[in-house]
Write a protein that holds these residues in place. Structure first.
Motif, mmCIF file in Angstrom:
data_model
loop_
_atom_site.group_PDB
_atom_site.id
_atom_site.type_symbol
_atom_site.label_atom_id
_atom_site.label_comp_id
_atom_site.label_asym_id
_atom_site.label_seq_id
_atom_site.Cartn_x
_atom_site.Cartn_y
_atom_site.Cartn_z
ATOM 1 N N ALA A 172 0.723 -0.996 0.062
ATOM 2 C CA ALA A 172 0.027 -0.270 -0.117
ATOM 3 C C ALA A 172 0.683 1.303 -0.180
ATOM 4 O O ALA A 172 1.727 1.378 0.726
ATOM 5 C CB ALA A 172 -0.962 -0.052 1.369
ATOM 6 N N ALA A 173 0.394 2.322 -0.830
ATOM 7 C CA ALA A 173 1.168 3.547 -0.706
ATOM 8 C C ALA A 173 0.698 4.487 0.379
ATOM 9 O O ALA A 173 -0.353 4.150 0.927
ATOM 10 C CB ALA A 173 0.796 4.203 -2.164
ATOM 11 N N PRO A 174 2.030 4.907 1.017
ATOM 12 C CA PRO A 174 1.587 5.804 2.271
ATOM 13 C C PRO A 174 0.599 7.012 1.677
ATOM 14 O O PRO A 174 0.524 7.478 0.447
ATOM 15 C CB PRO A 174 2.853 6.429 2.506
ATOM 16 C CG PRO A 174 3.674 6.167 1.288
ATOM 17 C CD PRO A 174 3.314 5.198 0.446
ATOM 18 N N GLU A 175 -0.197 7.163 2.777
ATOM 19 C CA GLU A 175 -1.384 8.109 2.576
ATOM 20 C C GLU A 175 -0.707 9.669 2.335
ATOM 21 O O GLU A 175 0.076 9.967 3.262
ATOM 22 C CB GLU A 175 -2.342 8.166 3.717
ATOM 23 C CG GLU A 175 -3.687 8.809 3.434
ATOM 24 C CD GLU A 175 -4.695 8.624 4.440
ATOM 25 O OE1 GLU A 175 -5.226 9.441 4.981
ATOM 26 O OE2 GLU A 175 -4.775 7.136 4.979
ATOM 27 N N THR A 176 -1.163 10.222 1.566
ATOM 28 C CA THR A 176 -0.786 11.576 1.203
ATOM 29 C C THR A 176 -1.819 12.709 1.353
ATOM 30 O O THR A 176 -2.999 12.304 1.320
ATOM 31 C CB THR A 176 0.009 11.965 0.063
ATOM 32 O OG1 THR A 176 -0.918 11.694 -0.955
ATOM 33 C CG2 THR A 176 1.351 11.012 0.039
ATOM 34 N N SER A 177 -1.607 14.007 1.937
ATOM 35 C CA SER A 177 -2.623 14.832 1.977
ATOM 36 C C SER A 177 -2.822 15.419 0.636
ATOM 37 O O SER A 177 -1.843 15.997 -0.127
ATOM 38 C CB SER A 177 -2.274 16.145 3.082
ATOM 39 O OG SER A 177 -1.758 15.439 4.390
ATOM 40 N N ALA A 178 -4.123 15.625 0.449
ATOM 41 C CA ALA A 178 -4.516 16.457 -0.954
ATOM 42 C C ALA A 178 -4.464 17.883 -0.684
ATOM 43 O O ALA A 178 -4.997 18.403 0.361
ATOM 44 C CB ALA A 178 -5.886 15.861 -1.336
#
Length: 105
Positions: free
Chosen positions: A97-103
């Motif tokens: 899973a890709a790390p979660e990033t802020s939009a």
């Protein structure tokens, strides 16, 4: 104690055949009638030729006072063990899973 991963999990039909049904003192025909399934269906289940479906798990659970999920999990473990040995997954990559990033707007 951990389970040997090379040992096939018990099919729920084997547990019914070897332990549960004999403990009742009832015939297999009588058990099939009480479950509302054909004698042939029960015979195939006990011979490990048919899986315990969710519907049958509910019936077996009610008849023997167990949770349907017990029978479903038992069948799932049996099925997953066999599938992991029969399905070729060598061409399928494993993704992480890709790390979660802020939009940002």
């Amino acid at each position: 104690m951990s389970r040997d991963p090379n040992r096939c999990p018990t099919h729920p039909g084997a547990l019914l055949r070897e332990d549960v049904i004999p403990a009742t003192g009832k015939s297999k025909a009588e058990i099939a009638r009480m479950l509302g399934v054909s004698r042939q269906h029960l015979h195939d289940l006990l011979a490990e030729r048919k899986p315990v479906s969710p519907e049958v798990a509910v019936r077996v659970g009610k008849l023997f006072g167990t949770a349907p999920l017990f029978w479903i999990r038992m069948q799932g473990a049996y099925d997953a063990w066999h599938a992991s040995r029969e399905v070729d997954v060598s061409a399928i990559p494993t993704l992480s899973a890709a790390p979660e990033t802020s939009a940002t707007a």
